[in-house]
Design a protein around this motif. Structure first.
Motif, PDB file in Angstrom:
ATOM      1  N   MET A   1       0.842  -1.201   0.000  1.00  0.00           N
ATOM      2  CA  MET A   1       0.000   0.000   0.000  1.00  0.00           C
ATOM      3  C   MET A   1       0.878   1.253   0.000  1.00  0.00           C
ATOM      4  N   GLY A   2       1.904   1.253   0.836  1.00  0.00           N
ATOM      5  CA  GLY A   2       2.795   2.421   0.922  1.00  0.00           C
ATOM      6  C   GLY A   2       3.417   2.735  -0.426  1.00  0.00           C
ATOM      7  N   LYS A   3       3.938   1.682  -1.049  1.00  0.00           N
ATOM      8  CA  LYS A   3       4.607   1.873  -2.328  1.00  0.00           C
ATOM      9  C   LYS A   3       3.606   2.345  -3.399  1.00  0.00           C
ATOM     10  N   ALA A   4       2.448   1.678  -3.428  1.00  0.00           N
ATOM     11  CA  ALA A   4       1.437   2.006  -4.447  1.00  0.00           C
ATOM     12  C   ALA A   4       0.957   3.445  -4.282  1.00  0.00           C
ATOM     13  N   LEU A   5       0.785   3.862  -3.042  1.00  0.00           N
ATOM     14  CA  LEU A   5       0.260   5.211  -2.807  1.00  0.00           C
ATOM     15  C   LEU A   5       1.326   6.263  -3.107  1.00  0.00           C
ATOM     16  N   GLU A   6       2.564   5.897  -2.821  1.00  0.00           N
ATOM     17  CA  GLU A   6       3.651   6.825  -3.145  1.00  0.00           C
ATOM     18  C   GLU A   6       3.707   7.052  -4.663  1.00  0.00           C
ATOM     19  N   ILE A   7       3.622   5.953  -5.399  1.00  0.00           N
ATOM     20  CA  ILE A   7       3.675   6.083  -6.863  1.00  0.00           C
ATOM     21  C   ILE A   7       2.466   6.883  -7.364  1.00  0.00           C
ATOM     22  N   ALA A   8       1.282   6.546  -6.845  1.00  0.00           N
ATOM     23  CA  ALA A   8       0.056   7.179  -7.349  1.00  0.00           C
ATOM     24  C   ALA A   8       0.043   8.679  -7.083  1.00  0.00           C
ATOM     25  N   THR A   9       0.609   9.103  -5.961  1.00  0.00           N
ATOM     26  CA  THR A   9       0.485  10.516  -5.582  1.00  0.00           C
ATOM     27  C   THR A   9       1.701  11.357  -5.983  1.00  0.00           C
ATOM     28  N   THR A  10       2.725  10.699  -6.515  1.00  0.00           N
ATOM     29  CA  THR A  10       3.857  11.466  -7.020  1.00  0.00           C
ATOM     30  C   THR A  10       3.454  12.081  -8.358  1.00  0.00           C
ATOM     31  N   ASN A  11       3.556  13.384  -8.458  1.00  0.00           N
ATOM     32  CA  ASN A  11       3.087  14.099  -9.659  1.00  0.00           C
ATOM     33  C   ASN A  11       1.660  13.691 -10.013  1.00  0.00           C
ATOM     34  N   ILE A  12       0.801  13.747  -9.028  1.00  0.00           N
ATOM     35  CA  ILE A  12      -0.582  13.276  -9.247  1.00  0.00           C
ATOM     36  C   ILE A  12      -1.287  14.154 -10.293  1.00  0.00           C
ATOM     37  N   GLY A  13      -0.927  15.426 -10.322  1.00  0.00           N
ATOM     38  CA  GLY A  13      -1.535  16.327 -11.310  1.00  0.00           C
ATOM     39  C   GLY A  13      -1.236  15.864 -12.729  1.00  0.00           C
ATOM     40  N   GLY A  14      -0.006  15.498 -12.979  1.00  0.00           N
ATOM     41  CA  GLY A  14       0.396  15.022 -14.303  1.00  0.00           C
ATOM     42  C   GLY A  14      -0.319  13.734 -14.662  1.00  0.00           C
ATOM     43  N   LYS A  15      -0.383  12.828 -13.672  1.00  0.00           N
ATOM     44  CA  LYS A  15      -1.064  11.550 -13.918  1.00  0.00           C
ATOM     45  C   LYS A  15      -2.541  11.782 -14.238  1.00  0.00           C
ATOM     46  N   MET A  16      -3.167  12.694 -13.465  1.00  0.00           N
ATOM     47  CA  MET A  16      -4.586  12.983 -13.688  1.00  0.00           C
ATOM     48  C   MET A  16      -4.809  13.545 -15.086  1.00  0.00           C
ATOM     49  N   ALA A  17      -3.914  14.422 -15.498  1.00  0.00           N
ATOM     50  CA  ALA A  17      -4.068  15.039 -16.820  1.00  0.00           C
ATOM     51  C   ALA A  17      -3.985  13.978 -17.910  1.00  0.00           C
ATOM     52  N   GLU A  18      -3.047  13.033 -17.747  1.00  0.00           N
ATOM     53  CA  GLU A  18      -2.890  11.983 -18.768  1.00  0.00           C
ATOM     54  C   GLU A  18      -4.115  11.082 -18.825  1.00  0.00           C
ATOM     55  N   ILE A  19      -4.577  10.682 -17.655  1.00  0.00           N
ATOM     56  CA  ILE A  19      -5.738   9.779 -17.626  1.00  0.00           C
ATOM     57  C   ILE A  19      -6.978  10.503 -18.149  1.00  0.00           C
ATOM     58  N   SER A  20      -7.170  11.748 -17.714  1.00  0.00           N
ATOM     59  CA  SER A  20      -8.394  12.431 -18.132  1.00  0.00           C
ATOM     60  C   SER A  20      -8.370  12.734 -19.627  1.00  0.00           C
TER      61      SER A  20
ATOM     62  N   LEU B   1     -10.875   4.031 -16.285  1.00  0.00           N
ATOM     63  CA  LEU B   1      -9.522   3.848 -16.813  1.00  0.00           C
ATOM     64  C   LEU B   1      -8.492   3.839 -15.678  1.00  0.00           C
ATOM     65  N   SER B   2      -7.245   3.623 -16.051  1.00  0.00           N
ATOM     66  CA  SER B   2      -6.162   3.753 -15.079  1.00  0.00           C
ATOM     67  C   SER B   2      -4.961   4.337 -15.797  1.00  0.00           C
ATOM     68  N   ARG B   3      -3.895   4.563 -15.046  1.00  0.00           N
ATOM     69  CA  ARG B   3      -2.711   5.121 -15.693  1.00  0.00           C
ATOM     70  C   ARG B   3      -2.059   4.110 -16.621  1.00  0.00           C
ATOM     71  N   PHE B   4      -2.513   2.850 -16.551  1.00  0.00           N
ATOM     72  CA  PHE B   4      -1.966   1.840 -17.455  1.00  0.00           C
ATOM     73  C   PHE B   4      -2.763   1.727 -18.754  1.00  0.00           C
ATOM     74  N   THR B   5      -3.865   2.462 -18.862  1.00  0.00           N
ATOM     75  CA  THR B   5      -4.646   2.447 -20.103  1.00  0.00           C
ATOM     76  C   THR B   5      -3.829   3.116 -21.212  1.00  0.00           C
ATOM     77  N   THR B   6      -3.714   2.426 -22.358  1.00  0.00           N
ATOM     78  CA  THR B   6      -2.856   2.957 -23.426  1.00  0.00           C
ATOM     79  C   THR B   6      -3.685   3.652 -24.513  1.00  0.00           C
ATOM     80  N   ASP B   7      -3.013   4.402 -25.371  1.00  0.00           N
ATOM     81  CA  ASP B   7      -3.692   5.066 -26.487  1.00  0.00           C
ATOM     82  C   ASP B   7      -4.313   4.045 -27.438  1.00  0.00           C
ATOM     83  N   GLU B   8      -3.607   2.902 -27.632  1.00  0.00           N
ATOM     84  CA  GLU B   8      -4.147   1.853 -28.511  1.00  0.00           C
ATOM     85  C   GLU B   8      -5.448   1.318 -27.920  1.00  0.00           C
ATOM     86  N   GLU B   9      -5.431   1.151 -26.612  1.00  0.00           N
ATOM     87  CA  GLU B   9      -6.639   0.648 -25.954  1.00  0.00           C
ATOM     88  C   GLU B   9      -7.792   1.642 -26.091  1.00  0.00           C
TER      89      GLU B   9
END
Lengths: 323, 401
Positions: free
Chosen positions: B248-267, B355-363
């Motif tokens: 959980m610690g590792k997953a949350l660290e990854i998810a919240t690092t540059n969360i703004g950037g991740k959100m922009a990509e997913i959205s 979706l998730s951050r693993f969703t690709t453009d091809e998908e």
């Protein structure tokens, strides 16, 4: 709840291969137009059942020749896989039948036609209730064609809509086979085996009749009939097999019929106190009332008359004992 | 192509998370509560996971974050212990929640109602959210707790937690939020939002299943749900799920690092799908896109029943979700769909893509193409799009459900 219920069922795994095949490629999906039917000299009937807001809807098309025969049938459906597959099978079953014959198609017929093998249901129980709409839409189409009300097809009370099992059938099966549980009723008739709404209140939909009540009431009727039968059997001479109450009633009936009037003429009467069955003898204890009490004949001639009457009418091993 | 767009249900574990957990499933298997080295050697990794979680949600050192087995446990804990502490052994008698909570809140509230607790279930507006003033008007002197989700699992819509937290603080009522759809997806800053309890779960943000948490502000009183040993300072007994907590610690660290950037990509990907699907006639989505978690679309497709749609998507190896009653075991209509109440049909035509951050453009392209085909096929079968109308007298309306 037990081992097999812990993980629950995967909905789509419970669909038969036929359901899957027909959902993917329904054979009779489509429409029949007024023009096509007219060009063939036939009549077109189109009937709806259900609605989008209900979750499932089906539109049934029948092309009917002048001899009432359904020569072609199509469907359109807003619905899940089982709604589409069952609508497809429904049209298949309609084709070639007369309208009068088609009305006899039940939801069970549709479900059976969707089975891969006779033993395994084609759809899970909860799906039977909502997505198999064959009977209702056929009834509607037939009523439009024949110009009669849909109710006119209902000559009896239907308890289980899925399997179209009537109240009369269920009562008869309970009586004939001495059924004691709802599970047995389902085994014999399939009633309650699908959406389960008719088993007891609280299912998918409210019903007017529930199997639990029918079973209870029918069992009660059976008990009453059994008692009546026992009483009848008694008057037919099987006094020894009667219950105590029946014996008292039977003795009383004989006394009323053949004895009491003579006692009353002499200002007396009698009552039954008890009946004891020792196996060898059936001892009937009586008490004289009024003038009989203390009368000399009461322990001789009168007693003999009472005893021989009861012996003759009920059982030879009866002894009458005044107390 | 296999496409998974049901990430509000659960997510793929990030390979980096699996890697972080691996040693604690094999060689470092000691019980951290043991006195020996095999046990005590686990502590640094656990402490680091605790740090990661505190940092990710900006919790203060005075706050408690207690690891549980899942968010369902966390939700049960808050509700049941509030009942014991403030209702059975206090002078309160009332809990406020919403009609659209997860079953772990709704079923627990129903259970508490059976025990004599008064529960108010607040309705949602046409956007699918409860408005703050509605919460305010239902709080009484006897209200022990307000429990309102942070983001909706069905629609992705964000609830006004900050406003409600202020209302609750003013009125002196405790505030809990089921933040399972928010933590790891959008910024959750507990210095910004003054809230007593939040629940969350690792498997919603690419962590392992079986690890949840409950945040407890200022280490305030809340009787344990699990009694037993001294783990988690006695607040939640049971041998620590070491690998789960580290995951959980590792997953949350990854998810919240540059969360703004991740959100922009997913959205961006989400919006591309949403725009394309809205091009189809007679479709609409629920809720303002800018007030949603960046990964979620709930779309209604006229004339196409949800389970049927899911079936066709599944045939195309696309995993999505529906609120349609037909797809649930008990055939109960989806509570969120009914609560939105915009249109009864929606309850049967809603498809959720998450979706998730693993969703690709091809998908994304594949989803658009396959979704469009499925809509075409099913509308061709649909009675809603039939041309020949019923014989007079042959029309039907919905009488049941």
């Amino acid at each position: 709840m037990a081992k097999n219920d812990i993980l629950g069922e995967t909905l789509w795994d419970a669909y038969s291969d036929k359901v899957t095949t027909l959902m993917n490629n329904p054979t009779h999906q489509g429409e029949i137009t007024e023009e096509t039917a007219a060009a063939n000299g036939n009549k077109l009937i189109v009937a709806d059942f259900g609605a989008e807001s209900c979750g499932d809807a089906v539109r049934l098309y029948w092309e009917i020749d002048p001899g009432d025969k359904i020569v072609n049938s199509k469907f359109k459906s807003f619905g899940c896989g089982t709604a589409i597959a069952s609508s497809d099978v429904m049209t298949e079953l309609c084709i070639g039948k007369t309208v009068q014959e088609a009305v006899k198609i039940t939801n069970i017929d549709v479900e059976f036609a969707l089975r891969d093998n006779p033993e395994t249901p084609a759809v899970p129980p909860q799906k039977m209730h909502c997505s198999v709409m064959a009977y209702d839409v056929i009834k509607k189409a037939a009523s439009l064609y024949l110009g009669v009300s849909e109710e006119s097809f209902e000559d009896e009370i239907i308890v289980c809509e899925c399997a179209r099992v009537s109240l009369g059938t269920i009562q008869e099966v309970i009586k004939l086979n001495d059924l004691k549980t709802v599970e047995e009723i389902t085994d014999y008739t399939k009633a309650g085996g699908f959406c389960k709404s008719c088993i007891k209140p609280g299912g998918h939909e409210d019903r007017e009749w529930y199997l639990v009540d029918i079973l209870e009431n029918t069992r009660k009727e059976m008990d009453e009939e059994k008692m009546a039968a026992a009483a009848d059997a008694g008057s037919a001479g099987e006094f020894a097999t009667m219950t105590l109450v029946q014996k008292i009633k039977a003795v009383d009936a004989i006394i009323d019929e053949s004895v009491r009037q003579f006692l009353i003429m002499d200002g007396g009467d009698m009552e039954i106190i008890d009946i004891k069955d020792s196996g060898e003898y059936i001892d009937i204890y009586i008490r004289y009332l009024g003038a009989c009490n203390g009368c000399a004949s009461s322990s001789t001639g009168t007693l003999y008359a009472i005893e021989s009457t009861l012996k003759e009418k009920l059982a030879q091993n009866i002894r009458v004992l005044p107390i | 192509m296999k496409v998974y767009v049901d990430n509000n249900a659960t997510t793929m574990m990030d390979p980096a998370v699996v890697e972080a957990m691996q040693p604690f499933l094999t060689e470092q298997y000691g019980n951290p509560n043991s006195i020996h080295k095999a046990g005590s050697s686990i502590h640094p990794a656990l402490a680091s996971a605790v740090d990661q979680v505190y940092t990710a949600i900006n919790a203060a050192d005075a706050d408690d974050i207690i690891f549980t087995s899942c968010a369902t446990e966390s939700n049960n804990w808050v509700l049941q212990s509030t009942w014991i502490d403030d209702i059975l052994n206090g002078d309160k008698d009332h809990i406020v929640t919403t009609e659209v909570e997860h079953p772990s809140i709704l079923s627990t509230c129903k259970f508490l109602e059976e025990q004599g607790v008064k529960v108010t279930y607040l309705p949602v507006n046409e956007q699918g959210v409860v408005e703050a003033h509605t919460v305010s008007s239902f709080i009484t002197e006897k209200t022990a707790l307000v429990s309102m989700m942070w983001a909706s699992n069905e629609t992705g819509m964000l609830f006004p937690v900050k406003e409600v937290s202020k209302i609750c603080r003013e009125k002196g009522v405790k505030f809990h939020s089921d933040a399972v759809q928010a933590v790891g997806k959008i910024p959750v800053d507990l210095q910004d939002v003054d809230i007593d309890f939040i629940s969350f779960s690792a498997h919603k943000f690419h962590g392992p299943k079986g690890t949840g948490a409950l945040y407890i502000k200022n280490s305030q009183k809340l009787s344990p749900l699990f009694h037993g040993g001294e783990q988690m300072a006695g607040r939640r007994s049971g041998t620590l799920n070491v690998a789960g907590i580290i995951g959980m610690g590792k997953a949350l660290e990854i998810a919240t690092t540059n969360i703004g950037g991740k959100m922009a990509e997913i959205s961006a990907k989400r919006n591309k799908i949403e725009d394309a699907l809205l091009e189809l006639e007679d479709t609409f989505t629920i809720g303002d896109r800018n007030n949603r978690t960046p990964n979620t679309i709930l779309i209604s497709i006229r004339g196409v029943e949800g389970e049927g749609m899911l079936w066709d998507l599944n045939n195309g190896e696309i995993a999505a979700s529906t609120g349609s009653a037909c797809a649930s075991e008990d055939l109960e209509a989806n509570s969120v769909m009914l609560a939105i109440g915009a249109d009864n049909e929606l309850a049967h035509t809603g498809i959720r893509l998450s979706l998730s951050r693993f969703t690709t453009d091809e998908e994304v392209d594949y989803i658009i193409a396959h979704f469009t085909d499925a809509v075409k096929r099913l509308r061709a079968i649909s009675s809603s799009y039939a041309i020949v109308q019923p014989t007079p007298g042959g029309e039907a309306s919905c009488e049941v459900h």
